[in-house]
Design an enzyme around this catalytic site. Sequence first.
Site, short mmCIF file in Angstrom:
data_model
loop_
_atom_site.label_atom_id
_atom_site.label_comp_id
_atom_site.label_asym_id
_atom_site.label_seq_id
_atom_site.Cartn_x
_atom_site.Cartn_y
_atom_site.Cartn_z
N ASP A 11 11.08 -10.33 6.70
CA ASP A 11 11.49 -9.03 5.81
C ASP A 11 13.10 -8.70 6.21
OD1 ASP A 11 11.49 -6.61 4.14
OD2 ASP A 11 11.59 -5.33 5.77
N CYS A 74 8.69 -8.58 2.18
CA CYS A 74 9.90 -8.13 1.22
C CYS A 74 9.50 -8.10 -0.01
CB CYS A 74 11.04 -8.52 1.87
SG CYS A 74 12.43 -7.85 0.94
N GLU A 157 14.04 5.08 6.86
CA GLU A 157 14.62 4.68 8.00
C GLU A 157 15.25 5.83 8.66
OE1 GLU A 157 17.18 1.44 7.67
OE2 GLU A 157 15.76 0.08 6.76
N CYS A 191 7.69 -1.62 -2.21
CA CYS A 191 8.42 -1.93 -1.28
C CYS A 191 8.08 -1.53 0.15
CB CYS A 191 9.73 -0.82 -1.36
SG CYS A 191 11.18 -0.64 -0.05
N1 DGL Z 1 12.12 -4.84 2.31
C1 DGL Z 1 12.60 -4.33 0.94
C2 DGL Z 1 11.53 -4.59 -0.15
O1 DGL Z 1 10.56 -4.51 0.31
C3 DGL Z 1 13.42 -2.87 1.04
C4 DGL Z 1 14.48 -2.90 1.94
C5 DGL Z 1 15.92 -3.73 1.37
O2 DGL Z 1 16.39 -3.39 0.35
O3 DGL Z 1 16.00 -4.67 2.06
O4 DGL Z 1 12.05 -4.63 -1.18
#
Ligand code: DGL
Length: 275
Positions: A11, A74, A157, A191
């Site tokens: 990710d 991700c 976060e 996400c």
């Molecule tokens: N991991 C990203 C997603 O699932 C979220 C965080 C980012 O913008 O890198 O789209």
Amino acid sequence: MSNERAIGIFDSGVGGLTVVRAFMERLPREELIYLGDTARVPYGSKSAKTVARYSKRATRFLLSQGVKMVVVACNTASAYALDELRASLEVPVLGAVEPGARAAVEATRSGRVGVIGTLGTVRSGAYPRALAAAAASLSKRVSVVARACPLLVPLAEEGWLDDEIAEAVARRYLTALRDEAPELDVLVLGCTHYPLLRPLLERVTRDLFHHEVALVDSAEAMAQAARAELDGRGLERDGGGAARLRCCVTDDARIDEIAGRFLGRPLDGVERVDL
Ligand code: DGL
């Protein structure tokens, strides 16, 4: 190929640990290597080209560790880079978008599906495409409304998961979605960070829509899809001994503080790696 090899999961940062958590629950015997590209996070606001380049580097690292499967945990990387990664790798590659889309199509009754995710995920159009493909394969019709919710990532976060600020932000995004598609009955959490906000998102959707809205968590759907894929290819780990999680990051600032929240338990240790 050995069944004893680990599954590689990557990710952009710590969010993919929500996927690791689902894998640990559903595939408890599998060894996992997680890579969080924390030096380059966020991917969600970057261009398709940049995200594809970062994703290739992350994948190269996992392959160098001898993984039997790559999981792109991700949504943004899945949306922008999955086809390219699949075309270039010999091991199976699983993304976040298809499993979530399929689960959403199975769940909808009204045929109106909402998707929330990063700017990149929404701009890519990957969810509407995957939802249309899943609907066609299940002989259903769906129409999709998608909305970027960039402020939800920093809130998750920061650990501001269910206070008045998080609620105001969620309400603003979801009100816009409701106004566009009041009849939607499924909302895809597109996400990796959003599962942490699930109780809040459930409460706000319950308030805004006057019927039940099912929230689809792509982490859960991915773990199920991975299990089916490993099973289908005879790649499950038979092994005795407890499975391990090896966690690697490209930058370790704040990792100890944040990672446990996403994984649902403290991390045993983190390795810093260069890609
Ligand atoms: N991991 C990203 C997603 O699932 C979220 C965080 C980012 O913008 O890198 O789209």
